[in-house]
Design a protein around this motif. Structure first.
Motif, PDB file in Angstrom:
ATOM      1  N   ALA A 124     -31.631  26.292 -11.063  1.00 13.67           N
ATOM      2  CA  ALA A 124     -30.515  26.537 -10.143  1.00 13.67           C
ATOM      3  C   ALA A 124     -30.912  26.591  -8.664  1.00 13.67           C
ATOM      4  CB  ALA A 124     -29.808  27.837 -10.533  1.00 13.67           C
ATOM      5  N   TYR A 125     -31.511  25.525  -8.194  1.00 14.35           N
ATOM      6  CA  TYR A 125     -31.790  25.408  -6.760  1.00 14.35           C
ATOM      7  C   TYR A 125     -30.667  24.616  -6.102  1.00 14.35           C
ATOM      8  CZ  TYR A 125     -36.383  27.358  -7.642  1.00 14.35           C
ATOM      9  OH  TYR A 125     -37.410  28.187  -8.000  1.00 14.35           O
ATOM     10  N   TYR A 126     -29.501  25.259  -6.018  1.00 16.62           N
ATOM     11  CA  TYR A 126     -28.280  24.605  -5.559  1.00 16.62           C
ATOM     12  C   TYR A 126     -28.300  24.253  -4.076  1.00 16.62           C
ATOM     13  CZ  TYR A 126     -27.396  29.344  -3.935  1.00 16.62           C
ATOM     14  OH  TYR A 126     -27.509  30.566  -3.320  1.00 16.62           O
ATOM     15  N   ARG A 127     -29.214  24.855  -3.301  1.00 13.67           N
ATOM     16  CA  ARG A 127     -29.205  24.603  -1.859  1.00 13.67           C
ATOM     17  C   ARG A 127     -29.505  23.147  -1.529  1.00 13.67           C
ATOM     18  NH1 ARG A 127     -31.817  30.182   0.674  1.00 13.67           N
ATOM     19  NH2 ARG A 127     -30.582  31.600  -0.620  1.00 13.67           N
ATOM     20  N   ARG A 128     -30.137  22.437  -2.440  1.00 17.39           N
ATOM     21  CA  ARG A 128     -30.421  21.014  -2.218  1.00 17.39           C
ATOM     22  C   ARG A 128     -29.150  20.189  -2.085  1.00 17.39           C
ATOM     23  NH1 ARG A 128     -35.656  18.716  -4.902  1.00 17.39           N
ATOM     24  NH2 ARG A 128     -37.116  20.456  -4.710  1.00 17.39           N
ATOM     25  N   LEU A 134     -28.464  18.955   3.538  1.00 18.21           N
ATOM     26  CA  LEU A 134     -28.437  17.501   3.469  1.00 18.21           C
ATOM     27  C   LEU A 134     -28.452  16.898   4.874  1.00 18.21           C
ATOM     28  CD1 LEU A 134     -25.870  16.925   0.575  1.00 18.21           C
ATOM     29  CD2 LEU A 134     -28.362  16.685   0.487  1.00 18.21           C
ATOM     30  N   LYS A 135     -27.784  17.560   5.811  1.00 19.50           N
ATOM     31  CA  LYS A 135     -27.786  17.093   7.200  1.00 19.50           C
ATOM     32  C   LYS A 135     -29.185  17.219   7.809  1.00 19.50           C
ATOM     33  CE  LYS A 135     -25.945  15.508  10.961  1.00 19.50           C
ATOM     34  NZ  LYS A 135     -25.454  14.105  11.025  1.00 19.50           N
ATOM     35  N   LYS A 137     -31.993  17.157   6.184  1.00 23.71           N
ATOM     36  CA  LYS A 137     -32.812  16.108   5.565  1.00 23.71           C
ATOM     37  C   LYS A 137     -32.550  14.753   6.213  1.00 23.71           C
ATOM     38  CE  LYS A 137     -34.240  14.387   1.010  1.00 23.71           C
ATOM     39  NZ  LYS A 137     -35.649  14.800   1.185  1.00 23.71           N
ATOM     40  N   GLU A 138     -31.297  14.466   6.497  1.00 21.80           N
ATOM     41  CA  GLU A 138     -30.932  13.214   7.159  1.00 21.80           C
ATOM     42  C   GLU A 138     -31.588  13.112   8.543  1.00 21.80           C
ATOM     43  OE1 GLU A 138     -27.063  11.591   9.533  1.00 21.80           O
ATOM     44  OE2 GLU A 138     -26.661  12.569   7.609  1.00 21.80           O
ATOM     45  N   LEU A 139     -31.535  14.210   9.310  1.00 25.70           N
ATOM     46  CA  LEU A 139     -32.121  14.217  10.652  1.00 25.70           C
ATOM     47  C   LEU A 139     -33.634  14.014  10.604  1.00 25.70           C
ATOM     48  CD1 LEU A 139     -30.088  17.159  12.222  1.00 25.70           C
ATOM     49  CD2 LEU A 139     -29.840  14.717  12.730  1.00 25.70           C
ATOM     50  N   ILE A 140     -34.279  14.638   9.611  1.00 29.25           N
ATOM     51  CA  ILE A 140     -35.729  14.494   9.482  1.00 29.25           C
ATOM     52  C   ILE A 140     -36.099  13.063   9.095  1.00 29.25           C
ATOM     53  CG2 ILE A 140     -37.737  15.166   8.110  1.00 29.25           C
ATOM     54  CD1 ILE A 140     -36.525  17.975   7.935  1.00 29.25           C
ATOM     55  N   GLU A 141     -35.438  12.545   8.076  1.00 32.68           N
ATOM     56  CA  GLU A 141     -35.801  11.226   7.559  1.00 32.68           C
ATOM     57  C   GLU A 141     -35.454  10.088   8.520  1.00 32.68           C
ATOM     58  OE1 GLU A 141     -34.044  10.979   3.684  1.00 32.68           O
ATOM     59  OE2 GLU A 141     -35.629  12.202   2.762  1.00 32.68           O
TER      60      GLU A 141
END
Length: 218
Positions: A124-128, A134-135, A137-141
């Motif tokens: 239950a690692y729902y924060r993903r 998610l935003k 992660k998008e900025l990093i990638e």
């Protein structure tokens, strides 16, 4: 047309009251059909309040209910391995609360059993799946914020009254039930999201200290 997943919950504690429990019957293509708690009166009470058609006081009955496709294990970590293995052998998909188990070895045994039974196992690692992460992660990638080189995380926890009586401690700070106390219960979310955002964690160092000198056995 998507199939409706029919869920059963093992363990009807606080985490299932306002967060994970209602989600199973509010989401599309998801239905909560049964719950289990060792205290039959509390299981029945939860079922009535959340309009769940069936309730049980033993895990075997819920796991072997033919109407259930997937089992959510929301008990303390000391029973995660037992219930996961039972559910896997019954052919049910499994969603287990974090921490996944008491030890690394138990986690590996759970994974191996689910693989051998060809059933999915989720933790239950729902924060993903939360929009804010998610935003990030998008900025990093995309390189929009450059290359992250260091992350500092500092977690503070108030010493609540329930942790100050050594004779009546909650299960979360009892090693034989929780495995690792508040750090494992709460900080694992931080470690997981760092793994998700920045890549696999390959090296870890740390130390433990209790400045408040409470529940020092953890």
């Amino acid at each position: 047309m998507k199939k409706t997943i029919k869920w059963g919950i093992i363990g009807c504690g606080d985490v299932t009251e306002v967060k994970s429990g209602p989600a199973f019957y509010k989401l599309d293509n998801s239905e909560l059909v049964a719950v289990m708690r060792r205290n039959a009166n509390l299981a029945e009470d939860f079922a009535k309040r959340h309009h769940v058609p069936k309730w049980y006081s033993d895990a075997d009955s819920l796991i072997n209910d033919k109407d259930i496709d997937a089992v959510y294990i929301a008990t303390p970590p000391s029973t995660h391995k037992e219930y996961t293995i039972l559910a896997a052998k019954a052919g049910k998909a499994i969603y287990v609360e974090k921490p996944m188990a008491l030890t690394f070895e138990e986690c590996n045994e759970m994974i191996a059993t689910c693989k051998s039974q060809n059933v999915p196992l989720f933790v239950a690692y729902y924060r993903r799946a939360l929009p804010r992460f998610l935003k990030i992660k998008e900025l990093i990638e995309s390189g929009a914020i450059g290359t992250p080189r260091i992350v500092n995380c500092i977690l503070y926890r108030e010493i609540e009254q329930c942790y100050q009586d050594p004779h009546h401690l909650p299960w979360v700070v009892k090693p034989e039930i929780s495995g690792g106390g508040l750090f494992v219960d709460l900080a694992c979310h931080t470690l997981d999201i760092l793994d998700f955002l920045l890549g696999r964690i390959i090296s870890v160092k740390g130390h433990a200290n209790s400045q408040g000198n409470i529940y020092s056995s953890i």
